[in-house]
Design an enzyme around this catalytic site. Structure first.
Site, PDB file in Angstrom:
ATOM      1  N   ASP A  45       0.841  -1.209   0.000  1.00  0.00           N
ATOM      2  CA  ASP A  45       0.000   0.000   0.000  1.00  0.00           C
ATOM      3  C   ASP A  45       0.873   1.255   0.000  1.00  0.00           C
ATOM      4  OD1 ASP A  45      -3.078  -0.867   1.033  1.00  0.00           O
ATOM      5  OD2 ASP A  45      -1.514  -2.214   1.711  1.00  0.00           O
ATOM      6  N   ASP A 133      -6.379   4.748  -4.408  1.00  0.00           N
ATOM      7  CA  ASP A 133      -6.336   3.625  -3.465  1.00  0.00           C
ATOM      8  C   ASP A 133      -5.202   2.715  -3.934  1.00  0.00           C
ATOM      9  OD1 ASP A 133      -6.707   1.621  -1.657  1.00  0.00           O
ATOM     10  OD2 ASP A 133      -8.876   1.540  -1.872  1.00  0.00           O
ATOM     11  N   ILE A 135      -3.724  -0.002  -2.783  1.00  0.00           N
ATOM     12  CA  ILE A 135      -4.189  -1.390  -2.854  1.00  0.00           C
ATOM     13  C   ILE A 135      -5.604  -1.422  -2.322  1.00  0.00           C
ATOM     14  CG2 ILE A 135      -3.957  -3.756  -2.005  1.00  0.00           C
ATOM     15  CD1 ILE A 135      -0.975  -3.468  -1.978  1.00  0.00           C
ATOM     16  N   ASP A 136      -6.554  -1.574  -3.236  1.00  0.00           N
ATOM     17  CA  ASP A 136      -7.949  -1.718  -2.831  1.00  0.00           C
ATOM     18  C   ASP A 136      -8.183  -3.221  -2.634  1.00  0.00           C
ATOM     19  OD1 ASP A 136     -10.611  -1.147  -2.358  1.00  0.00           O
ATOM     20  OD2 ASP A 136     -11.163  -1.269  -4.470  1.00  0.00           O
ATOM     21  N   THR A 138      -7.183  -4.805   0.516  1.00  0.00           N
ATOM     22  CA  THR A 138      -5.958  -5.264   1.198  1.00  0.00           C
ATOM     23  C   THR A 138      -6.157  -6.641   1.837  1.00  0.00           C
ATOM     24  OG1 THR A 138      -5.312  -2.976   1.605  1.00  0.00           O
ATOM     25  CG2 THR A 138      -4.198  -4.630   2.913  1.00  0.00           C
ATOM     26  N   ASP A 294     -12.493   4.344  -3.050  1.00  0.00           N
ATOM     27  CA  ASP A 294     -12.993   2.985  -3.266  1.00  0.00           C
ATOM     28  C   ASP A 294     -13.941   2.886  -4.457  1.00  0.00           C
ATOM     29  OD1 ASP A 294     -11.677   1.659  -1.191  1.00  0.00           O
ATOM     30  OD2 ASP A 294     -13.198   2.220   0.282  1.00  0.00           O
TER      31      ASP A 294
END
Length: 353
Positions: A45, A133, A135-136, A138, A294
């Site tokens: 991330d 984002d 890493i959407d 996670t 998101d």
């Protein structure tokens, strides 16, 4: 404006960041911290956020950025910060021209931390704001399942550009969603897709690569002549969407096949290319506000592929309210022709009518 440069930079930046996330994905120790809201954050991330913000700063220095992560915990955890710096400084695209457009290597670990912290814009109704984002999904990333690297450009509250890298989705747009798509993704062959859209110009997919962008093709949602045959997607985490309500909506629509559960905006991408049809994210509690990072990129990709994205009241998602979708409750995405039917079923199930 055509937004061609914004699209090109966004796609390349997401592609470069996915290279870093894939490295971490295959490591046993992912350097996980727990945030105040108990959600996890990993080396991937932080590293992906640094790389993407660097690319935005190089090309659009006056734009604002709303990003999910910030570096305060890394400044305390020197060992983790050094580990992330070790990853970030070595990531580059194999195409030198593409890599230099994104800003080349960062000069130092301190510069990396400063760049991570440049995602603190409050958002709002005016100006150019990138929603990021890194890493959407996670939890999907940690579980070895689906995740996505997501970047959208919002101008005066309206999403104009979206780019999403899905390293674990099949490249083949015609591949139907399988029940096991959210589970262990150990094999990289034939996987890794970069989805993108510009308002008014349609949506595309292309295979992710290590260098320059590969050729793209346009994608669109598939027609659903019989709603009972629709495939619907939902999140894996029960805390993100009410799975019981989702099941009741499916039942009301006559859909008998089980929903496909996968993490992240990979759901938006899957329905945009016709691998699924309906995506529901129904409220789990009254006070929850969805975050703009998101949804911004997924929203434009689905709409440009011929779909509609609204909340449970049928209102378009409103990205002008700051860092959250404060004016909306839940998310419903489907092909335009069946959206009203889906909304109707949602409202009956949620006792809104």
């Amino acid at each position: 404006m055509s937004y061609q440069k914004e699209l090109y930079v966004a796609e390349l930046a997401v592609q470069r960041a996915t290279l870093l996330t894939q490295k971490v994905f295959h490591e046993k120790a992912k350097g996980t911290l727990s945030k105040d809201d108990k959600s996890p954050v990993t080396k991937g991330d932080f590293g992906a956020q640094a790389l993407i913000i660097q690319a935005i700063r190089k090309n659009f220095p006056n734009d604002e950025i709303v990003a999910e992560e910030e570096a305060s915990e890394l400044r305390e955890d020197k060992a983790l910060s050094a580990e992330i710096w070790g990853l970030v400084k070595d990531i580059k695209l194999e195409d030198a021209e593409s890599d230099s457009l994104l800003g080349g290597p960062l000069p130092s670990e301190e510069a990396m931390l400063d760049i991570i912290d440049q995602g603190k814009s409050a958002g709002g109704p005016k100006g150019r704001i990138w929603a990021l984002d890194p890493i959407d999904g996670t939890k999907g990333f940690l579980r070895g399942g689906q995740y996505a690297v997501c970047l959208g450009l919002i101008e005066d509250g309206d999403v104009k550009v979206g780019a999403i890298g899905c390293p674990n989705l099949p490249v083949d747009d015609a591949a139907q969603l399988s029940a096991d798509i959210g589970g262990q993704q150990t094999d990289n062959s034939g996987k890794g897709v970069l989805f993108a859209a510009v308002k008014g110009a349609g949506a595309t997919s292309r295979p992710l690569s290590n260098g320059a962008l590969t050729p793209s093709k346009s994608i669109s949602m598939r027609p659903v002549p019989d709603i009972s045959h629709a495939v619907f997607c939902e999140g894996v985490e029960a805390g993100h969407s009410s799975q019981g309500d989702n099941a009741a909506v499916a039942q009301r629509l006559g859909i008998t096949s089980p929903s496909v559960r996968l993490d992240s905006q990979a759901k938006y991408c899957s329905i945009a290319r016709g691998a699924g049809d309906i995506y529901l994210r129904l409220p789990v509690r009254q006070d929850y506000q969805e975050k703009i990072w998101d949804h911004a990129a997924g929203d434009i990709i689905v709409r440009e592929a011929g779909g509609q994205v609204t909340d449970i009241h049928g209102k378009p998602l409103d990205f002008s309210k700051g860092r959250t979708l404060a004016a909306n409750k839940g998310v419903v995405a489907a092909p335009k022709a069946i959206q009203d039917q889906v909304i109707d079923a949602v409202q009956v199930v949620l006792k809104l009518k």
